[in-house]
Scaffold this active site. Structure first.
Site, PDB file in Angstrom:
ATOM      1  N   LYS A  88      18.660  28.744  63.349  1.00  0.00           N
ATOM      2  CA  LYS A  88      17.589  28.472  64.471  1.00  0.00           C
ATOM      3  C   LYS A  88      18.013  27.520  65.283  1.00  0.00           C
ATOM      4  O   LYS A  88      17.428  27.405  66.372  1.00  0.00           O
ATOM      5  CB  LYS A  88      16.631  28.028  63.333  1.00  0.00           C
ATOM      6  CG  LYS A  88      15.715  29.145  62.526  1.00  0.00           C
ATOM      7  CD  LYS A  88      14.669  28.639  61.697  1.00  0.00           C
ATOM      8  CE  LYS A  88      14.720  27.822  60.881  1.00  0.00           C
ATOM      9  NZ  LYS A  88      15.280  28.462  59.456  1.00  0.00           N
ATOM     10  N   ASP A 108      16.607  35.560  59.623  1.00  0.00           N
ATOM     11  CA  ASP A 108      16.288  34.260  58.623  1.00  0.00           C
ATOM     12  C   ASP A 108      15.086  34.406  58.034  1.00  0.00           C
ATOM     13  O   ASP A 108      14.681  34.133  56.949  1.00  0.00           O
ATOM     14  CB  ASP A 108      16.445  33.097  59.373  1.00  0.00           C
ATOM     15  CG  ASP A 108      16.135  31.799  58.596  1.00  0.00           C
ATOM     16  OD1 ASP A 108      16.567  31.477  57.587  1.00  0.00           O
ATOM     17  OD2 ASP A 108      14.899  31.178  58.963  1.00  0.00           O
ATOM     18  N   ARG A 120      15.267  35.330  49.433  1.00  0.00           N
ATOM     19  CA  ARG A 120      15.536  34.332  48.647  1.00  0.00           C
ATOM     20  C   ARG A 120      14.603  33.391  47.711  1.00  0.00           C
ATOM     21  O   ARG A 120      14.824  33.161  46.408  1.00  0.00           O
ATOM     22  CB  ARG A 120      16.123  33.154  49.747  1.00  0.00           C
ATOM     23  CG  ARG A 120      17.470  33.611  50.096  1.00  0.00           C
ATOM     24  CD  ARG A 120      17.932  32.740  51.231  1.00  0.00           C
ATOM     25  NE  ARG A 120      18.156  31.452  50.599  1.00  0.00           N
ATOM     26  CZ  ARG A 120      17.776  30.342  51.576  1.00  0.00           C
ATOM     27  NH1 ARG A 120      17.791  30.466  52.880  1.00  0.00           N
ATOM     28  NH2 ARG A 120      18.084  29.007  51.225  1.00  0.00           N
ATOM     29  N   HIS A 123      18.103  17.772  63.108  1.00  0.00           N
ATOM     30  CA  HIS A 123      17.299  18.450  62.110  1.00  0.00           C
ATOM     31  C   HIS A 123      17.231  17.615  60.969  1.00  0.00           C
ATOM     32  O   HIS A 123      18.294  17.045  60.375  1.00  0.00           O
ATOM     33  CB  HIS A 123      18.083  19.902  61.980  1.00  0.00           C
ATOM     34  CG  HIS A 123      17.388  20.639  60.926  1.00  0.00           C
ATOM     35  ND1 HIS A 123      16.166  21.320  61.117  1.00  0.00           N
ATOM     36  CD2 HIS A 123      17.711  20.793  59.554  1.00  0.00           C
ATOM     37  CE1 HIS A 123      15.871  21.681  59.609  1.00  0.00           C
ATOM     38  NE2 HIS A 123      16.691  21.537  58.975  1.00  0.00           N
ATOM     39  N   SER A 167      20.609  29.567  57.352  1.00  0.00           N
ATOM     40  CA  SER A 167      19.272  29.401  57.767  1.00  0.00           C
ATOM     41  C   SER A 167      18.930  28.137  58.714  1.00  0.00           C
ATOM     42  O   SER A 167      18.384  28.565  59.809  1.00  0.00           O
ATOM     43  CB  SER A 167      18.552  29.230  56.638  1.00  0.00           C
ATOM     44  OG  SER A 167      17.074  28.997  56.769  1.00  0.00           O
TER      45      SER A 167
END
Length: 452
Positions: A192, A166, A173, A87, A188
């Site tokens: 995922k 999320d 947020r 990621h 978050s």
């Protein structure tokens, strides 16, 4: 149990500090917000308390797990692993996921990849993939499983059923000034990534003008939180802090970055993209138990490119996910928007800096990215960068070819790009591609606080 008591506990008192929340308390709050029994104003108050007081790695792991199980989780049982994903925290020209997945898959590691879309100055993997004619990213669970079984990787987007907590919390947020909270960012991202079925994770935490984390200290705080929280959840995790002070590679845009991916997989990609792809692949193979060191993993990844196996899997995945691989290959080097102009050097000397953030904003004007989620993107818009930081130039040299969604956008984008390029009489000091590598063994016991 009452929401107000949980808020007060996390808010804490000056004399005692914020309290550590239990799984029951975090579950009560998050699940209550998802099912509508906890109102926005109470969740907002709790988010602000977390923003200022932070969370421990253990608390963040619990929050991540609760968010993860607020909806569906990809079931990859029955498919032989290991499952490792990567990621990135996002940048300008960051297309690393695209060549990385087939390279790692070619080495025997499964890569279940759930990606996002462009928003703000950073690009989106799904938009890049969908620049290929016919390519589908809205996969069912069965399609996701099937494609991973066939090619070793698959590319999909987040559905409404995956981690709904999320989606709801992030929207809150965004309007309560709590986006830049390290534990909330961590939960978050990790919720995922774990939902897609990954057993181990490599994080590319970007640092610099084109990143969300502008300073090394901010990037290191997030990297340590991702590693510490992932480790607390029983995952194998490593994070690399990498340079995002200028556009990455030579191509920025949706189809253009797919074209550069093709070049990398042919062994003809730009040095920075190729080098970082191989480093990330090396670590993914270590975590997937296919290599005993990063260096061995990098060598195996290089061999997957040289043999043509990674490119073969990449083209096979295009076909599996509905794309036209032959058309894609035929368009590489040719497919460009007809609305184009060039950015030329305003003076001679050296390129001292190319502000990646400003160039990313120019990309939004051109149609590469979005200001809001409902905006459309132009697959053929983008930039080809001919000169980079440290290169010598003469006045009038072409620095960049620019392609826009229409003729009207070129003027505004060109002005932003010109202001993003700075010159000097002497060459600037070079910066490393990778600032730091952080694994679980490097973490001292600590509290995961806010990024503010």
């Amino acid at each position: 149990m009452r929401a107000v008591d949980i808020i007060m506990k996390k808010r804490g008192f000056r004399a005692t500090g914020a309290g550590t929340l239990s799984r029951d308390e975090i579950s009560f709050l998050v699940n209550g917000y998802v099912d509508g029994t906890i109102p926005d104003y109470q969740m907002s108050a709790w988010l602000m308390a977390v923003y200022f007081n932070g969370m421990s790695f253990e608390e963040t792991a619990i929050l991540t797990d609760v968010m993860l199980h607020s909806g569906a989780v990809m079931d990859l049982s029955g498919i032989e692993g290991p499952f490792v994903d990567k990621h990135s925290t996002g940048g300008v020209g960051d297309k690393l996921s695209l060549p990385l997945a087939p390279i790692v898959a070619a080495c025997g590691v499964k890569v279940p990849m759930m990606s996002g879309r462009a928003l703000g100055h950073t690009g989106g993997t799904l938009d890049k993939l969908e620049a290929i004619t016919g390519y589908k990213t809205g996969l069912t669970v069965e399609q996701f499983r099937n494609y991973i079984s066939k090619t070793g990787f698959a590319m999909t987007g987040q559905t409404k059923e995956i981690v709904p907590a999320d989606r709801l919390i992030y929207a809150l947020r965004d309007v309560t000034a709590t986006v830049e909270s390290v534990p909330l960012i961590t939960a978050s991202i990790l919720s995922k990534k774990v939902a897609e079925g990954a057993e181990a994770l490599v994080f590319d935490v970007k640092c610099g003008s084109g990143a969300f984390m502008k300073t090394l200290a901010e990037a290191e705080a997030l990297a340590k939180s991702l590693v510490g929280t992932g480790t607390a959840m029983g995952k194998k995790v490593i994070a690399l802090i990498t340079n995002m002070s200028e556009p990455f590679g030579t191509m920025v845009g949706n189809f253009l970055e797919m074209e550069e991916t093709y070049n990398v997989l042919k062994g003809e990609g730009p040095k920075d993209v190729t080098d970082l792809t191989l480093q990330l692949a090396g670590w993914m193979l270590v975590l997937g138990r296919k290599a005993s060191s990063k260096e061995e993993g990098m060598q195996k990844a290089q061999e997957a490119v040289q043999s043509g196996k990674a490119l073969e899997l990449f083209l096979e995945n295009i076909t599996l996910q509905g794309g036209d691989a032959k058309q894609f290959v035929s368009e590489c080097g040719k497919r460009r928007s007809p609305y184009t102009c060039q950015i030329k050097a305003a003076q001679g000397g050296f390129i001292a800096a190319m502000d990646a953030y400003q160039i990313g904003i120019a990309g939004v004007h051109l149609g590469v990215g979005r200001n809001k989620t409902t905006d459309a993107v132009c697959p053929d818009a983008g930039m080809i960068v001919h000169k980079h930081t440290g290169d010598s130039v003469k006045k009038g040299d072409v620095i960049m070819d620019v392609y826009g969604k229409d003729s009207a956008c070129l003027s505004a984008a060109s002005e932003i790009i010109q202001s993003a390029v700075r010159y000097a009489d002497t060459a600037p000091q070079g910066q490393p591609l990778v600032f730091k590598e952080i694994g679980a063994e490097a973490l001292a016991p600590q509290h995961s606080g806010s990024a503010s």
